[in-house]
Design a protein around this motif. Sequence first.
Motif, PDB file in Angstrom:
ATOM      1  N   VAL A 346       0.860  -1.183   0.000  1.00 37.04           N
ATOM      2  CA  VAL A 346       0.000   0.000   0.000  1.00 37.04           C
ATOM      3  C   VAL A 346       0.896   1.232   0.000  1.00 37.04           C
ATOM      4  O   VAL A 346       1.731   1.400   0.895  1.00 37.04           O
ATOM      5  N   ASN A 347       0.745   2.074  -1.026  1.00 28.83           N
ATOM      6  CA  ASN A 347       1.560   3.271  -1.166  1.00 28.83           C
ATOM      7  C   ASN A 347       0.711   4.518  -0.953  1.00 28.83           C
ATOM      8  O   ASN A 347      -0.516   4.487  -1.090  1.00 28.83           O
ATOM      9  N   VAL A 348       1.361   5.624  -0.656  1.00 27.91           N
ATOM     10  CA  VAL A 348       0.707   6.919  -0.477  1.00 27.91           C
ATOM     11  C   VAL A 348       1.414   7.919  -1.376  1.00 27.91           C
ATOM     12  O   VAL A 348       2.649   7.976  -1.403  1.00 27.91           O
ATOM     13  N   ALA A 349       0.644   8.717  -2.117  1.00 31.15           N
ATOM     14  CA  ALA A 349       1.235   9.693  -3.037  1.00 31.15           C
ATOM     15  C   ALA A 349       0.442  10.992  -2.976  1.00 31.15           C
ATOM     16  O   ALA A 349      -0.765  10.995  -2.706  1.00 31.15           O
ATOM     17  N   GLY A 350       1.125  12.104  -3.232  1.00 36.07           N
ATOM     18  CA  GLY A 350       0.481  13.409  -3.325  1.00 36.07           C
ATOM     19  C   GLY A 350       0.499  14.213  -2.042  1.00 36.07           C
ATOM     20  O   GLY A 350       0.153  15.398  -2.049  1.00 36.07           O
ATOM     21  N   ASN A 351       0.874  13.602  -0.932  1.00 36.27           N
ATOM     22  CA  ASN A 351       0.883  14.332   0.346  1.00 36.27           C
ATOM     23  C   ASN A 351       2.238  14.986   0.549  1.00 36.27           C
ATOM     24  O   ASN A 351       3.267  14.317   0.636  1.00 36.27           O
ATOM     25  N   GLU A 352       2.227  16.296   0.616  1.00 33.09           N
ATOM     26  CA  GLU A 352       3.455  17.052   0.864  1.00 33.09           C
ATOM     27  C   GLU A 352       3.551  17.506   2.310  1.00 33.09           C
ATOM     28  O   GLU A 352       4.641  17.572   2.870  1.00 33.09           O
ATOM     29  N   SER A 379     -11.635   2.339   3.124  1.00 32.09           N
ATOM     30  CA  SER A 379     -10.386   3.062   3.369  1.00 32.09           C
ATOM     31  C   SER A 379     -10.406   4.412   2.659  1.00 32.09           C
ATOM     32  O   SER A 379     -10.025   5.439   3.238  1.00 32.09           O
ATOM     33  N   ARG A 380     -10.850   4.402   1.401  1.00 29.02           N
ATOM     34  CA  ARG A 380     -10.920   5.660   0.654  1.00 29.02           C
ATOM     35  C   ARG A 380     -11.865   6.650   1.333  1.00 29.02           C
ATOM     36  O   ARG A 380     -11.563   7.848   1.483  1.00 29.02           O
ATOM     37  N   ASP A 381     -13.035   6.159   1.769  1.00 28.21           N
ATOM     38  CA  ASP A 381     -14.008   7.029   2.430  1.00 28.21           C
ATOM     39  C   ASP A 381     -13.465   7.580   3.751  1.00 28.21           C
ATOM     40  O   ASP A 381     -13.703   8.744   4.090  1.00 28.21           O
ATOM     41  N   ARG A 382     -12.748   6.760   4.507  1.00 30.56           N
ATOM     42  CA  ARG A 382     -12.204   7.228   5.782  1.00 30.56           C
ATOM     43  C   ARG A 382     -11.148   8.306   5.553  1.00 30.56           C
ATOM     44  O   ARG A 382     -11.082   9.296   6.297  1.00 30.56           O
ATOM     45  N   ILE A 383     -10.317   8.142   4.531  1.00 36.24           N
ATOM     46  CA  ILE A 383      -9.318   9.163   4.218  1.00 36.24           C
ATOM     47  C   ILE A 383     -10.014  10.451   3.789  1.00 36.24           C
ATOM     48  O   ILE A 383      -9.627  11.560   4.188  1.00 36.24           O
ATOM     49  N   ASP A 384     -11.070  10.327   2.978  1.00 34.30           N
ATOM     50  CA  ASP A 384     -11.801  11.501   2.510  1.00 34.30           C
ATOM     51  C   ASP A 384     -12.463  12.233   3.669  1.00 34.30           C
ATOM     52  O   ASP A 384     -12.507  13.474   3.705  1.00 34.30           O
ATOM     53  N   ARG A 385     -12.991  11.462   4.646  1.00 32.27           N
ATOM     54  CA  ARG A 385     -13.692  12.089   5.764  1.00 32.27           C
ATOM     55  C   ARG A 385     -12.748  12.826   6.717  1.00 32.27           C
ATOM     56  O   ARG A 385     -13.207  13.578   7.578  1.00 32.27           O
ATOM     57  N   LEU A 386     -11.440  12.627   6.565  1.00 34.45           N
ATOM     58  CA  LEU A 386     -10.501  13.393   7.379  1.00 34.45           C
ATOM     59  C   LEU A 386     -10.665  14.890   7.133  1.00 34.45           C
ATOM     60  O   LEU A 386     -10.428  15.711   8.030  1.00 34.45           O
ATOM     61  N   GLY A 387     -11.036  15.237   5.887  1.00 31.64           N
ATOM     62  CA  GLY A 387     -11.226  16.646   5.562  1.00 31.64           C
ATOM     63  C   GLY A 387      -9.951  17.376   5.191  1.00 31.64           C
ATOM     64  O   GLY A 387      -9.963  18.595   5.021  1.00 31.64           O
ATOM     65  N   PHE A 389      -8.126  16.684   2.415  1.00 32.96           N
ATOM     66  CA  PHE A 389      -7.828  16.546   1.001  1.00 32.96           C
ATOM     67  C   PHE A 389      -9.033  16.933   0.156  1.00 32.96           C
ATOM     68  O   PHE A 389     -10.178  16.656   0.514  1.00 32.96           O
ATOM     69  N   SER A 390      -8.761  17.581  -0.975  1.00 35.00           N
ATOM     70  CA  SER A 390      -9.837  17.936  -1.901  1.00 35.00           C
ATOM     71  C   SER A 390     -10.181  16.779  -2.812  1.00 35.00           C
ATOM     72  O   SER A 390     -11.274  16.733  -3.377  1.00 35.00           O
ATOM     73  N   GLN A 391      -9.274  15.834  -2.963  1.00 34.76           N
ATOM     74  CA  GLN A 391      -9.532  14.677  -3.820  1.00 34.76           C
ATOM     75  C   GLN A 391      -8.768  13.475  -3.279  1.00 34.76           C
ATOM     76  O   GLN A 391      -7.607  13.593  -2.872  1.00 34.76           O
ATOM     77  N   VAL A 392      -9.441  12.330  -3.261  1.00 34.79           N
ATOM     78  CA  VAL A 392      -8.831  11.092  -2.785  1.00 34.79           C
ATOM     79  C   VAL A 392      -9.169   9.977  -3.779  1.00 34.79           C
ATOM     80  O   VAL A 392     -10.334   9.773  -4.117  1.00 34.79           O
ATOM     81  N   GLU A 393      -8.159   9.277  -4.259  1.00 27.54           N
ATOM     82  CA  GLU A 393      -8.357   8.147  -5.152  1.00 27.54           C
ATOM     83  C   GLU A 393      -7.453   7.003  -4.696  1.00 27.54           C
ATOM     84  O   GLU A 393      -6.334   7.233  -4.217  1.00 27.54           O
ATOM     85  N   VAL A 394      -7.935   5.787  -4.853  1.00 30.21           N
ATOM     86  CA  VAL A 394      -7.119   4.607  -4.576  1.00 30.21           C
ATOM     87  C   VAL A 394      -6.990   3.832  -5.876  1.00 30.21           C
ATOM     88  O   VAL A 394      -7.981   3.305  -6.406  1.00 30.21           O
ATOM     89  N   ASP A 395      -5.782   3.803  -6.430  1.00 28.41           N
ATOM     90  CA  ASP A 395      -5.519   3.121  -7.698  1.00 28.41           C
ATOM     91  C   ASP A 395      -4.992   1.718  -7.435  1.00 28.41           C
ATOM     92  O   ASP A 395      -4.237   1.484  -6.486  1.00 28.41           O
ATOM     93  N   ALA A 410      -2.784   5.213  -2.653  1.00 26.37           N
ATOM     94  CA  ALA A 410      -3.733   6.253  -2.244  1.00 26.37           C
ATOM     95  C   ALA A 410      -3.192   7.591  -2.736  1.00 26.37           C
ATOM     96  O   ALA A 410      -2.195   8.090  -2.217  1.00 26.37           O
ATOM     97  N   LYS A 411      -3.840   8.155  -3.752  1.00 24.86           N
ATOM     98  CA  LYS A 411      -3.425   9.434  -4.305  1.00 24.86           C
ATOM     99  C   LYS A 411      -4.310  10.528  -3.725  1.00 24.86           C
ATOM    100  O   LYS A 411      -5.531  10.492  -3.864  1.00 24.86           O
ATOM    101  N   VAL A 412      -3.692  11.497  -3.066  1.00 25.48           N
ATOM    102  CA  VAL A 412      -4.448  12.570  -2.417  1.00 25.48           C
ATOM    103  C   VAL A 412      -4.009  13.918  -2.973  1.00 25.48           C
ATOM    104  O   VAL A 412      -2.873  14.087  -3.421  1.00 25.48           O
ATOM    105  N   THR A 413      -4.943  14.841  -2.968  1.00 21.32           N
ATOM    106  CA  THR A 413      -4.648  16.234  -3.309  1.00 21.32           C
ATOM    107  C   THR A 413      -4.952  17.066  -2.077  1.00 21.32           C
ATOM    108  O   THR A 413      -6.103  17.156  -1.645  1.00 21.32           O
TER     109      THR A 413
END
Length: 751
Positions: A346-352, A379-387, A389-395, A410-413
Amino acid sequence: MAVAWALVATPALAVDPFALRDIRVEGLQRADAGTVFGALPFRIGDVYNDEKAAAALRALFATGLFKDVRIEVEGDVVVVIVEERPLIAAVEFTGLKEFDKDALLKSLRDVGIGEGRPFDRALADRAEQELKRQYLTRSLYGAEVITTITPVERNRVNVSFNVVEGEVAQIGEIRILGSKAFSEKELLKQIESTTGGWLTWYTKTDRYSRVKLNADLEALRAYYLNRGYLEFNVDSTQVAITPDKQRISITINVSEGQPYTVTSVRLEGDFLGRDEEFKQRVTIKPGAPYRAEDVAETNRRFGELYGNFGYAFARIEPRTEVDRASGRVAVVIAGQPSQRVYVRRVNVAGNERTRDEVIRREFRQFESSWYDGRKIKLSRDRIDRLGYFSQVEVDTAEVPGAPDQVDLTAKVTEKATGNIQLGAGFSSAEKITFTFGIRQDNIFGTGNYLGLELNTGKFNRTIVLSTVDPYFTADGVSRAIDLYFRTQRPVNSQGESYRFVTQGGAVRFGVPFTELDTVFFGIGAERTTIESGLLLPNSFLLFREQFGETSASLPLTLGWQRDGRDSALVPTSGRYQRFNAEWGIALDTRYIRSNYQFQQWVPFGKLYTLGLNAEFGYGKGLGGKPFPVFKNFFGGGLGSVRGFDQGSLGPIDVTGAYTGGTRRLNLNSEFYVPVPGSGNDRTLRIFGWVDAGNVWAEDESIEFSSLRAAAGLGLSWISPVGPLKVSLGVPIRKFPQDRIQRFQFQIGTAF
């Protein structure tokens, strides 16, 4: 270019091969000699010949650093003579209005123009065309760009782009020809592009772009396919612009074909022996018109079900068997699960800013476990509910050479998680009142919350400092700490100076019992002082005589929350419930104070949303002691019954003060519609609202005949600093002693 190399290389060609004794480089100003030597295909001691000379010229020109290169031979020494290309010292713009300078600089760097880069006239021409292309995307077809190159010292140049943007080309006419089943007016409602209107300055829907037109054509196609027109086709589109480049006409020619009715749905292939379970997920209805949305939804549900059993790459292929003579169609869905897979990594991308662990701890799909579509979606919904990120995708990606393994990313903006909360109202009692809050939901990227709340009202003043650690333990138990200082002066027409002051703190913990349910418990300590003043209300006077001017309490807190909304910011469906209770167990007070809130969001199509909110509060003294007057509920104003003055509902003391009560009821409803001309933009909406409620004393019976009610209109906007609501209302049920507050606005709160 090959001819140029041949011409400049003439002095070095047609030489007999020889052993190279030395290499000299001439003409360098900024470039490092090592760059030149590194590009040469020969070294001292090598045999030099014409082929190596030609290869050297090609390599040096390929660096992009030189506009001229010559190789000369002096005996057994090779001399490389270079003329460096000038470097770009600065890139400037004049005349910019539509674009931010930094955005254009970024686009120019992509074509090779940027400070510190070698300059080439061909690159400048490409940059000019790129700028014009950027303006075309904003419907500025008359934009002109003039490039000026100014040499400066040390073989550098300044590149300046003078832009004359001109006027925006607006869509003046849109025609849809060839339709018979639906009127042109109805079809125009389905597309985003519009002609000019009173709000198009904000929505910009009257600006043409090819990308937007393609999206509109797909919207038309979807409209027809969802009404049985399987053979619908867009025959052609014509886009014409007037000579002055200010007005655009769009003509869309369509062929409708005939409508089809579904006769049957049939499954073919391997459905894991769970055919009945798959059939229950079919949304296609025999006897109804063919709907592409139903077919797509059925495919999605089948894919989810396959994924729940570990088949991440199941193939689902729907096909239609059309009978044109009868206008009927049979839908066949073929499914093949392929190979079952498990998750390797499981990788995480886009978080600076946000730390990886903040995202990873929300994952319910673990590494080295079978792929489970339900856990991945959760998992995607839980990450989104953190508030955060404007966009969350799991590829999902296959692992090369391992057909039974996949990697998840998990790609986040990220978005700004700091928030400013503002609220204001105007009344004859308090004049203008303000509330202010500042918070950071993801401080230092740790996922922790830190907030400060400040209320500057004439009758109620508050300062609260709060911090929350959502993962105080590795199992997800949260910890919150609050420190607060409040002063409260009941609303009174006499303007007396008495008040009570509360200072204290609390710590509470939240234990997740399910993915949606959290139980809270904690303990606090506080001290309240009833400061003397003229005409002190009787209830305050009696309490102070019994417990003294200052009383202390040690409250325990217990709460529960379930959040099933599709969005915390702009909910359109789902339910939210919250219950909390406060139990004074020691020191001077004994009481119970509880509050329950229920919200339901109901969508009506894609454009309209109904929001319902109900809140009930109850308090009672325990052990023969009265309920503390400073724990009373208040009603009216923001967060309660709009249209009435803040805190002005409920019992009134003989002195004229609104003292609050031990029971409170709020009922709120809001119906959201898009702002005309804004399409389906949910960041800007109009809403109508109706509120009702009241507050009752302990010796009063709760009667609906005593409810106050108000109604009005409002505007909701998701502004850069938080959700903004502006509302204007009038009471529809009031009593003579009530105070009215018609205009209110708030930022950062709901209901």
